[in-house]
Design an enzyme around this catalytic site. Structure first.
Site, mmCIF file in Angstrom:
data_model
loop_
_atom_site.group_PDB
_atom_site.id
_atom_site.type_symbol
_atom_site.label_atom_id
_atom_site.label_comp_id
_atom_site.label_asym_id
_atom_site.label_seq_id
_atom_site.Cartn_x
_atom_site.Cartn_y
_atom_site.Cartn_z
ATOM 1 N N HIS A 133 -2.909 1.992 -6.163
ATOM 2 C CA HIS A 133 -2.355 2.759 -5.055
ATOM 3 C C HIS A 133 -1.736 1.820 -4.024
ATOM 4 O O HIS A 133 -0.624 2.056 -3.530
ATOM 5 C CB HIS A 133 -3.464 3.607 -4.419
ATOM 6 C CG HIS A 133 -3.057 4.320 -3.164
ATOM 7 N ND1 HIS A 133 -2.747 5.658 -3.121
ATOM 8 C CD2 HIS A 133 -2.909 3.865 -1.899
ATOM 9 C CE1 HIS A 133 -2.431 5.998 -1.876
ATOM 10 N NE2 HIS A 133 -2.520 4.934 -1.115
ATOM 11 N N GLU A 134 -2.429 0.747 -3.701
ATOM 12 C CA GLU A 134 -1.908 -0.180 -2.688
ATOM 13 C C GLU A 134 -0.633 -0.854 -3.159
ATOM 14 O O GLU A 134 0.339 -0.980 -2.406
ATOM 15 C CB GLU A 134 -2.966 -1.232 -2.345
ATOM 16 C CG GLU A 134 -4.205 -0.668 -1.686
ATOM 17 C CD GLU A 134 -3.884 0.251 -0.533
ATOM 18 O OE1 GLU A 134 -2.887 0.013 0.171
ATOM 19 O OE2 GLU A 134 -4.624 1.235 -0.338
ATOM 20 N N HIS A 144 2.423 1.208 -2.767
ATOM 21 C CA HIS A 144 3.057 1.166 -1.447
ATOM 22 C C HIS A 144 4.054 0.023 -1.386
ATOM 23 O O HIS A 144 5.135 0.147 -0.815
ATOM 24 C CB HIS A 144 2.003 0.979 -0.351
ATOM 25 C CG HIS A 144 1.317 2.252 0.048
ATOM 26 N ND1 HIS A 144 1.995 3.408 0.356
ATOM 27 C CD2 HIS A 144 0.004 2.543 0.200
ATOM 28 C CE1 HIS A 144 1.130 4.346 0.679
ATOM 29 N NE2 HIS A 144 -0.085 3.859 0.591
ATOM 30 N N GLU A 146 2.062 8.900 0.863
ATOM 31 C CA GLU A 146 0.710 8.727 0.334
ATOM 32 C C GLU A 146 0.580 9.419 -1.007
ATOM 33 O O GLU A 146 0.023 8.873 -1.963
ATOM 34 C CB GLU A 146 -0.335 9.308 1.307
ATOM 35 C CG GLU A 146 -0.596 8.443 2.507
ATOM 36 C CD GLU A 146 -1.087 7.056 2.133
ATOM 37 O OE1 GLU A 146 -1.873 6.927 1.182
ATOM 38 O OE2 GLU A 146 -0.656 6.092 2.779
#
Lengths: 307, 194
Positions: A142-143, A146, A226
């Site tokens: 997930h990070e 980004h 997100e």
């Protein structure tokens, strides 16, 4: 299935930014009209806003480390963490970011950087304690999403638009307070005095409401990104269950990260701010509710046969 | 007011032709660059698979020795791993390498299952370190393969669709093979988590 979610969230976030930009131009016109400055009001506000966000954007990786008190780590002390980051770099095709750890019992993680070559990913000691390897992989995916999706840039654009609007409206108030020369208008066209009054009223309304609208847009963009990061994470791991169970762990944990502020709240995987649950408050949230994200991931698990 | 292009229909025709040619040129440049970048990405992705495969071959002898110290009578499983590893290290070509490594993955899976039954082995620091290294190598191999296959898919699709197909020859972009996984179980769960 995650690809559809990715596409949809990407489009929606770009649309929101587009709306924000139109709002900016519209209010710029209104301010120019109200102050009799023409386009210079907008130009000046943009310059000021960009100047104040430029440094934060350019050095976002270093600044984030400083604000959160994170320290960089390597394989000698955190071999599993580095290994998992390396796995996600292979899955995403991204270069290796700086990896850092924050001494904090609250489980959380963030990623920032002006581009993939200057990115930083950080996790708290609380997260390392609570997550197993599969969950850690989901969080790091997930990070890195980004980073891959340039979310620092997107967030900076949204913040700059909001900032420009705030500056312009501030200019208008200052001018009105000190009895500025707002009547330096083309009052030569005498016909349509009522029209001018209406335009003035609309301008004032726009100027008052615009900064609020910009904050709403900024929050909405952050929420879309997100969801996009969740879907992109699944495209890397091809394992929605990992991230989903990580979010479930976060949902049951109520501790909150210490070194944070509103300015950096959008960077974390779980919102560090505790807002009220009312509809009004939720509209300003930078993250969708964990339950919504968990449901979306369950949906991806369900349709995993057709990625 | 005089029109800038000379004010005749012929002049307008020339202008439009020039604009169309410039646009076509830009599209051609974009298409060529995209093909080259897809081709390079695929090459780099395969190189990454190679790196992970070599790490795997290097780690296995160590692992076999450590397990032998605690579970000597699991010889059948250990020998299967060693011979599969040697076969994979000697294979050449994308398809053969993929196939040989599938066999090795199966043998390793059986070895991990066996190791579960030996608590002394599981407490051994060397074994744990090797397990983490092997786990991450297996995962990295899985992801490198995934990224390679995604790159191949993008490249093959680009070569077969209009307008990129027109420039494929000039860009030296050719169809590539996937790094296939025939075992359905391995395909569904390409990674290992302990």
């Amino acid at each position: 299935m995650f690809r559809d979610v990715q596409t949809s969230n990407r489009w929606r976030s770009m649309l929101l930014l587009g709306v924000g930009f139109l709002l900016l131009v519209g209010v710029g016109e209104a301010v120019g009209y109200y102050l009799g400055l023409g386009p210079f009001g907008l130009v000046l506000a943009v310059v000021i806003a960009v100047a104040s966000t430029a440094n934060a954007y350019w050095n976002s990786d270093k600044i984030a480390l400083r604000i959160t008190g994170a320290h960089q780590v390597d394989a000698s002390t955190h071999s599993q963490l580095l290994n998992v980051v390396q796995e996600m770099c292979l899955a995403s095709g991204l270069p290796q970011p700086k990896v850092a750890v924050i001494e904090d019992p609250a489980p959380n993680a963030f990623a920032t950087g002006r581009d993939p070559q200057h990115a930083t990913v950080a996790v708290t000691t609380g997260l390392l304690e609570r997550m197993n390897r599969e969950q850690l992989q989901g969080v790091l995916a997930h990070e890195l999403s980004h980073v891959a999706n340039r979310d620092t840039l997107v967030a900076t654009l949204a913040v700059t638009i909001a900032g420009t609007l705030a500056i312009m409206c501030d200019m208008v108030w200052r001018v009105s307070m000190f009895g500025g020369s707002t009547s330096r208008r083309r009052s030569n066209d005498s016909g349509g005095g009522q029209l001018q009054l209406i335009l003035l009223a609309v301008s004032v309304l726009a100027i008052v409401i615009a900064p609020l609208a910009a904050q709403l847009i900024r929050a909405a963009v952050s929420r879309r990104r997100e969801q996009l990061a969740d879907a992109t994470a699944v495209s890397y791991t091809r394992n929605p269950a990992g991230l989903r169970s990580a979010l479930e762990v976060l949902a049951t944990d109520s501790t909150v990260v210490r070194h944070t502020s509103r300015a950096t709240s959008h960077l974390w995987i779980e919102s560090p701010l505790d807002r009220g649950a009312s509809v009004w408050n939720r509209m300003f949230d930078t993250h969708p509710p964990l339950s919504e994200r968990i449901d979306a991931l369950r949906e991806m698990e369900r349709t995993a046969a057709t990625p | 007011m005089r029109a800038p292009y000379g004010g005749t229909f012929a002049g307008m025709g020339v202008l439009i032709t020039v604009i169309v040619l410039v646009l076509l040129g830009l599209v051609a440049v974009w298409a060529f660059n995209r093909l080259v970048s897809l081709r390079n990405r695929t090459d780099e992705a395969y190189a990454q698979i190679d790196v992970q495969l070599k790490r795997r071959y290097d780690l296995i002898p160590n692992l076999v020795e450590t397990v032998k110290g605690y579970a000597a009578h699991e010889r059948g499983t250990l020998e299967a791993v060693t011979s599969a590893r040697n076969a994979a290290a000697g294979a050449s070509g994308v398809a053969a390498t993929a196939e040989a490594n599938n066999v090795l993955s199966g043998a390793l899976g059986r070895l991990f299952a066996v190791a579960e039954a030996y608590p002394d082995l599981k407490a051994n620091a060397t074994f744990l370190n090797l397990m983490e290294q092997l786990t991450t190598t297996e995962n990295q191999l899985g992801f490198a393969r995934q990224f390679y296959n995604d790159s191949v898919r993008a490249l093959n699709t680009a070569i077969e669709t209009f307008p990129l197909m027109l420039l494929a020859g000039m860009a030296k972009a050719t169809r590539r093979e996937y790094f296939q996984v025939d075992d359905a179980a391995v395909r569904e769960a390409p990674t290992v988590q302990f």
